[in-house]
Write an enzyme that holds these catalytic residues in place. Structure first.
Site, PDB file in Angstrom:
ATOM      1  N   GLY A   4      60.460  56.196 -17.957  1.00  0.00           N
ATOM      2  CA  GLY A   4      59.571  55.906 -17.009  1.00  0.00           C
ATOM      3  C   GLY A   4      60.083  55.399 -15.667  1.00  0.00           C
ATOM      4  N   SER A   5      61.392  54.536 -15.675  1.00  0.00           N
ATOM      5  CA  SER A   5      62.108  54.102 -14.400  1.00  0.00           C
ATOM      6  C   SER A   5      62.418  55.207 -13.626  1.00  0.00           C
ATOM      7  CB  SER A   5      63.276  53.329 -14.888  1.00  0.00           C
ATOM      8  OG  SER A   5      63.100  52.236 -15.641  1.00  0.00           O
ATOM      9  N   ASN A  48      52.157  45.779 -17.739  1.00  0.00           N
ATOM     10  CA  ASN A  48      52.641  45.693 -18.837  1.00  0.00           C
ATOM     11  C   ASN A  48      52.841  44.417 -19.063  1.00  0.00           C
ATOM     12  OD1 ASN A  48      54.248  45.752 -16.057  1.00  0.00           O
ATOM     13  ND2 ASN A  48      56.094  44.996 -17.385  1.00  0.00           N
ATOM     14  N   THR A  81      71.376  68.955 -18.563  1.00  0.00           N
ATOM     15  CA  THR A  81      70.929  69.722 -19.706  1.00  0.00           C
ATOM     16  C   THR A  81      69.855  68.924 -20.352  1.00  0.00           C
ATOM     17  OG1 THR A  81      73.242  70.564 -20.101  1.00  0.00           O
ATOM     18  CG2 THR A  81      71.640  70.756 -22.086  1.00  0.00           C
ATOM     19  N   CYS A  85      62.470  42.727 -18.849  1.00  0.00           N
ATOM     20  CA  CYS A  85      63.267  42.564 -17.688  1.00  0.00           C
ATOM     21  C   CYS A  85      63.458  41.298 -17.047  1.00  0.00           C
ATOM     22  CB  CYS A  85      62.957  43.569 -16.567  1.00  0.00           C
ATOM     23  SG  CYS A  85      62.022  45.009 -17.184  1.00  0.00           S
TER      24      CYS A  85
HETATM   25  C1  LIG Z   1      58.718  50.263 -19.660  1.00  0.00           C
HETATM   26  C2  LIG Z   1      57.887  50.455 -18.357  1.00  0.00           C
HETATM   27  C3  LIG Z   1      58.596  51.087 -17.316  1.00  0.00           C
HETATM   28  C4  LIG Z   1      59.842  51.623 -17.750  1.00  0.00           C
HETATM   29  O1  LIG Z   1      60.120  52.787 -18.376  1.00  0.00           O
HETATM   30  P1  LIG Z   1      61.497  53.145 -19.182  1.00  0.00           P
HETATM   31  O2  LIG Z   1      61.225  54.346 -19.739  1.00  0.00           O
HETATM   32  O3  LIG Z   1      61.845  52.119 -20.127  1.00  0.00           O
HETATM   33  O4  LIG Z   1      62.485  53.475 -18.024  1.00  0.00           O
HETATM   34  C5  LIG Z   1      58.037  51.283 -15.992  1.00  0.00           C
HETATM   35  N1  LIG Z   1      56.796  50.701 -16.170  1.00  0.00           N
HETATM   36  C6  LIG Z   1      56.113  50.228 -16.710  1.00  0.00           C
HETATM   37  C7  LIG Z   1      54.784  49.771 -16.447  1.00  0.00           C
HETATM   38  C8  LIG Z   1      56.761  49.796 -18.129  1.00  0.00           C
HETATM   39  O5  LIG Z   1      55.947  49.141 -19.130  1.00  0.00           O
END
Ligand SMILES: *Cc1c(COP(=O)(O)O)cnc(C)c1O
Length: 396
Positions: free
Chosen positions: A70-71, A151, A238, A325
């Site tokens: 996600g990041s 989150n 990859t 975090c």
């Molecule tokens: C967990 C989270 C992320 C980060 O995702 P990762 O796959 O851990 O990098 C970004 N945004 C929100 C809202 C999240 O809950």
């Protein structure tokens, strides 16, 4: 009894996801860029995974880019929209105070490059209004990025309304849907979403796999990782075939069981909220109505969140004080401060995030142990002492 109630931080990989991944390690282990049989077997699985995400997000497979999570998807979305804005002489971005740090820290980086960022205030409800977005849009706005669901407090934002406003204004709209994907229905077309990030490990897929959806012909992607021509040249390296295949299997499973999971999990959530808010001087953060099925976020006055987590862990309950975090740092959550909670109250936060694997017995266990832990901590707390003998005013 062990109760895992930190599913907003990460989830356990499902049986279905694991079963889909295993053959990718030893049978279909080829590099999808290779022309031989085992390479093409991997390429075929990559293509099927892309189709699965496209089907459940209601987009075209060519609009799906796989990332390391996600990041990375958030970073790439923002940097791409900013690059397009810069070319057009537009350097204003709209977001909110309570985004994930993957968004906020990328926005800070863009600020240093001359972008102006408007962070919308968060109402007490934890739900921003589409009107706030509309009011903030300027002729030089090049991006609106607003999370689908928060989150920490789980509140769901009015994404279709915001999408419509952005479409009418001709401004690219990105949503960090990492908490929503697999838990809430998402239709990028019906919701006017131009860019979307999601992450597999938040819906019982593996860690290290994310998806960035970008509507065709809208924002050209800029590379965050340079190298080979994988992912149409937009994301080198990859492909993580086992991870991507496991992510697709988990997403399909989550989407197909979404309604029944949501019903079960929100019932457990509502029971927790009803029972735990009976604890004196406690408050539910964010409104209960527009909320992720699994999210409970409470503050208890006179409590220090970290001690609460340690004592809960001793009773087998694995929870969080907010976001993964921020734990480890002494600052209270930026999300709770954005809601207007005073520092000392924001310090006493507890997030319980549930999933469909949680049982009624586990919920009863949390309800049984938490009030005693709160009383115990308050007995030892000098702040609570001051609150009780009137040297300090109760806030909640
Ligand atoms: C967990 C989270 C992320 C980060 O995702 P990762 O796959 O851990 O990098 C970004 N945004 C929100 C809202 C999240 O809950």
């Amino acid at each position: 009894m062990r109760v895992y109630a930190d599913n907003a931080a990460t989830t356990a990989v499902s049986e279905t996801s694991l079963a889909a991944m295993l053959p990718c390690f030893r049978e279909y282990y080829g590099n999808p860029s290779s022309l031989h049989t085992v390479g093409q077997e991997a390429a075929e699985r990559l293509s099927l995974a892309r189709q699965t995400f496209a089907r459940y997000l209601h987009c075209n497979p060519a609009e799906i880019t796989f990332t390391s999570g996600g990041s990375e998807a958030d970073n790439q979305a923002l940097l791409s929209a900013a690059a397009l804005g810069e070319r057009k002489g537009k350097k204003h971005i709209i977001s909110t105070q309570f985004e994930h740090h993957a968004i906020l820290h990328t926005l800070n980086k863009l600020r240093k490059n001359g972008f102006e960022v408007t962070l919308l205030d968060i109402p007490k409800s934890g739900v921003i209004t589409a009107q706030q977005v509309k009011d903030a849009i300027r002729p030089d706005t090049c991006l609106v990025t607003i999370m689908f669901a928060n989150n920490e407090i789980g509140t769901i934002q009015p994404i279709p309304e915001i999408g419509k406003i952005c479409r009418e204004a001709g401004v690219p709209f990105h949503t960090d849907a990492v908490q929503a994907a697999g838990h809430l229905p998402i239709d990028v077309q019906a919701m006017d979403i131009g860019m979307l990030s999601l992450s597999a490990h938040k819906f019982h897929g593996p860690k290290g796999v994310g998806v960035l959806y970008v509507r065709k012909g809208s924002v050209p992607l800029v590379n965050v990782i340079e190298g080979g021509a994988q992912e149409r040249g937009k994301r080198a390296g990859t492909e993580n075939i086992p991870g991507i295949v496991g992510a697709a299997a988990a997403f399909k499973e989550a989407c197909e069981h979404m309604a029944e999971n949501a019903e079960k999990v929100s019932r457990l959530r509502d029971k927790l909220i009803a029972e735990l808010t009976k604890i004196p001087h406690s408050i539910l953060n964010g409104e209960q109505e527009r909320r992720l099925p699994g999210n409970v976020n409470l503050c208890f006055e006179g409590i220090e969140g970290e001690s609460l987590l340690l004592l809960l862990d001793q009773q087998g309950v694995e929870a969080s004080s907010g976001s993964a975090c921020t734990s480890g740092s002494l600052d209270p959550s930026h999300v709770l401060l954005a809601l207007g909670l005073p520092h000392e109250v924001a310090h006493g936060s507890l997030r319980l995030s549930l999933c469909e694997y949680n049982t009624e017995e586990e919920i009863d266990h949390i309800i049984a142990v938490l009030p005693g832990i709160i009383s115990y901590l308050r007995e030892m707390s000098p702040v609570w002492d001051e609150l009780e003998n009137g040297q300090r005013e109760h806030v909640i």
